[in-house]
Design a protein around this motif. Structure first.
Motif, mmCIF file in Angstrom:
data_model
loop_
_atom_site.group_PDB
_atom_site.id
_atom_site.type_symbol
_atom_site.label_atom_id
_atom_site.label_comp_id
_atom_site.label_asym_id
_atom_site.label_seq_id
_atom_site.Cartn_x
_atom_site.Cartn_y
_atom_site.Cartn_z
ATOM 1 N N ARG A 85 0.834 -1.206 0.000
ATOM 2 C CA ARG A 85 0.000 0.000 0.000
ATOM 3 C C ARG A 85 0.872 1.262 0.000
ATOM 4 O O ARG A 85 0.516 2.261 -0.631
ATOM 5 C CB ARG A 85 -0.932 -0.003 1.218
ATOM 6 C CG ARG A 85 -2.069 -1.002 1.149
ATOM 7 C CD ARG A 85 -3.051 -0.719 0.018
ATOM 8 N NE ARG A 85 -3.495 0.655 -0.036
ATOM 9 C CZ ARG A 85 -4.526 1.163 0.628
ATOM 10 N NH1 ARG A 85 -5.258 0.387 1.390
ATOM 11 N NH2 ARG A 85 -4.843 2.438 0.510
ATOM 12 N N ILE A 86 2.013 1.240 0.689
ATOM 13 C CA ILE A 86 2.919 2.393 0.694
ATOM 14 C C ILE A 86 3.475 2.625 -0.707
ATOM 15 O O ILE A 86 3.522 3.765 -1.192
ATOM 16 C CB ILE A 86 4.060 2.197 1.723
ATOM 17 C CG1 ILE A 86 3.496 2.315 3.144
ATOM 18 C CG2 ILE A 86 5.176 3.202 1.511
ATOM 19 C CD1 ILE A 86 4.466 1.913 4.244
ATOM 20 N N ARG A 87 3.856 1.548 -1.388
ATOM 21 C CA ARG A 87 4.386 1.671 -2.767
ATOM 22 C C ARG A 87 3.327 2.221 -3.717
ATOM 23 O O ARG A 87 3.649 2.903 -4.682
ATOM 24 C CB ARG A 87 4.880 0.311 -3.271
ATOM 25 C CG ARG A 87 6.247 -0.082 -2.759
ATOM 26 C CD ARG A 87 6.822 -1.259 -3.512
ATOM 27 N NE ARG A 87 5.948 -2.413 -3.519
ATOM 28 C CZ ARG A 87 5.915 -3.361 -2.586
ATOM 29 N NH1 ARG A 87 6.719 -3.293 -1.552
ATOM 30 N NH2 ARG A 87 5.090 -4.377 -2.688
ATOM 31 N N GLU A 88 2.066 1.916 -3.445
ATOM 32 C CA GLU A 88 0.977 2.364 -4.321
ATOM 33 C C GLU A 88 0.572 3.813 -4.080
ATOM 34 O O GLU A 88 -0.184 4.382 -4.872
ATOM 35 C CB GLU A 88 -0.262 1.470 -4.113
ATOM 36 C CG GLU A 88 -0.077 0.051 -4.602
ATOM 37 C CD GLU A 88 -1.235 -0.871 -4.188
ATOM 38 O OE1 GLU A 88 -2.110 -0.438 -3.397
ATOM 39 O OE2 GLU A 88 -1.243 -2.026 -4.631
ATOM 40 N N LEU A 89 1.048 4.418 -2.993
ATOM 41 C CA LEU A 89 0.710 5.811 -2.705
ATOM 42 C C LEU A 89 1.249 6.731 -3.805
ATOM 43 O O LEU A 89 2.384 6.568 -4.235
ATOM 44 C CB LEU A 89 1.298 6.262 -1.368
ATOM 45 C CG LEU A 89 0.599 5.797 -0.101
ATOM 46 C CD1 LEU A 89 1.412 6.200 1.117
ATOM 47 C CD2 LEU A 89 -0.802 6.360 -0.005
ATOM 48 N N PRO A 90 0.459 7.726 -4.223
ATOM 49 C CA PRO A 90 0.966 8.680 -5.195
ATOM 50 C C PRO A 90 2.113 9.494 -4.570
ATOM 51 O O PRO A 90 1.994 9.971 -3.446
ATOM 52 C CB PRO A 90 -0.225 9.578 -5.503
ATOM 53 C CG PRO A 90 -1.401 9.011 -4.789
ATOM 54 C CD PRO A 90 -0.920 7.969 -3.850
ATOM 55 N N GLN A 91 3.231 9.566 -5.278
ATOM 56 C CA GLN A 91 4.419 10.318 -4.863
ATOM 57 C C GLN A 91 4.924 9.891 -3.491
ATOM 58 O O GLN A 91 5.399 10.726 -2.718
ATOM 59 C CB GLN A 91 4.139 11.823 -4.845
ATOM 60 C CG GLN A 91 3.636 12.355 -6.148
ATOM 61 C CD GLN A 91 2.972 13.698 -5.995
ATOM 62 O OE1 GLN A 91 2.671 14.167 -4.911
ATOM 63 N NE2 GLN A 91 2.739 14.365 -7.118
ATOM 64 N N ALA A 92 4.819 8.615 -3.183
ATOM 65 C CA ALA A 92 5.300 8.135 -1.881
ATOM 66 C C ALA A 92 6.742 7.706 -1.982
ATOM 67 O O ALA A 92 7.188 7.201 -2.989
ATOM 68 C CB ALA A 92 4.451 6.943 -1.421
ATOM 69 N N THR A 93 7.470 7.932 -0.917
ATOM 70 C CA THR A 93 8.822 7.403 -0.844
ATOM 71 C C THR A 93 8.723 6.050 -0.192
ATOM 72 O O THR A 93 8.066 5.895 0.833
ATOM 73 C CB THR A 93 9.721 8.321 0.009
ATOM 74 O OG1 THR A 93 9.109 8.491 1.282
ATOM 75 C CG2 THR A 93 9.924 9.665 -0.649
ATOM 76 N N THR A 94 9.345 5.061 -0.775
ATOM 77 C CA THR A 94 9.222 3.712 -0.239
ATOM 78 C C THR A 94 10.125 3.519 0.966
ATOM 79 O O THR A 94 11.132 4.202 1.108
ATOM 80 C CB THR A 94 9.575 2.662 -1.319
ATOM 81 O OG1 THR A 94 10.878 2.950 -1.794
ATOM 82 C CG2 THR A 94 8.579 2.670 -2.440
ATOM 83 N N VAL A 95 9.740 2.618 1.785
ATOM 84 C CA VAL A 95 10.485 2.348 3.006
ATOM 85 C C VAL A 95 11.587 1.362 2.728
ATOM 86 O O VAL A 95 11.425 0.416 2.023
ATOM 87 C CB VAL A 95 9.520 1.758 4.093
ATOM 88 C CG1 VAL A 95 10.284 1.473 5.362
ATOM 89 C CG2 VAL A 95 8.398 2.690 4.366
#
Length: 197
Positions: free
Chosen positions: A187-197
């Motif tokens: 879900r984090i990777r799918e966030l728009p303009q998200a930085t991945t952990v």
């Protein structure tokens, strides 16, 4: 006079058998003669502690259970089991059957056990029928059948990401949200303009 062998069972590991054990002790079963299955369904043919309890029974002994459903689900299986015990010279005592204590070693106890076993199976079948009917009606009406995972907003996932970035263990953050760590990362990777952990 034979020995009393007690058997208790809970279907999930989160449940405890304390109440059943207390009832068995009050009925005269020694603590060392109580066998308990944790996280084992009554519909399973093999239940480790149950098998040990039955193996421990000798001629003249009595297996003591608190309620009929601790023994099994099917009338046929329960009656066959009671008959097998009788064939070995052992008895079966159900503490809370029909409001009283029933011992299959007596003719009246045997008859009451047979009737109550049939009623227990009928109750289970009615319950199954109601559930099946309810699911069919909800499906036909296009309603939610339940059991689906909660959907989380992007804002909730961003907050979870902030917690992980501030040092909270990702596993704990995911658990708090009611999802797996892998789902949280996806879900984090799918966030728009998200930085991945």
């Amino acid at each position: 006079m034979g020995k009393l062998i007690g058997y208790a069972r809970v279907s999930t590991r989160q449940q405890d058998a304390d109440r059943q054990v207390s009832d068995l002790l009050a009925a005269g079963v020694r603590r060392d003669d109580i066998y308990t299955d944790h996280g084992v369904s009554g519909s399973r043919a093999s239940r480790p502690a149950f098998d040990k309890a039955v193996t421990a029974l000798e001629d003249g002994d009595t297996l003591v259970i608190t309620t009929l459903d601790r023994l099994g689900r099917s009338t046929q299986n329960m009656l066959a089991f009671a008959e097998a015990l009788r064939g070995r010279g052992a008895g079966l005592r159900v503490l809370n059957l029909g409001g009283g204590d029933v011992d299959t070693a007596t003719p009246m106890g045997s008859m009451v056990f047979t009737v109550m076993a049939a009623l227990a199976q009928m109750e289970l079948e009615i319950k199954r029928e109601r559930i099946t009917d309810s699911v069919a009606k909800r499906r036909a009406a296009g309603k939610d059948l339940g059991g689906r995972r909660q959907t989380f907003t992007d804002s909730q996932i961003r907050n979870a990401l902030r917690l992980v970035e501030s040092g909270e263990p990702a596993t704990q953050v995911a658990r708090d949200l009611g999802m797996s760590r892998a789902t949280l990362y996806r879900r984090i990777r799918e966030l728009p303009q998200a930085t991945t952990v």
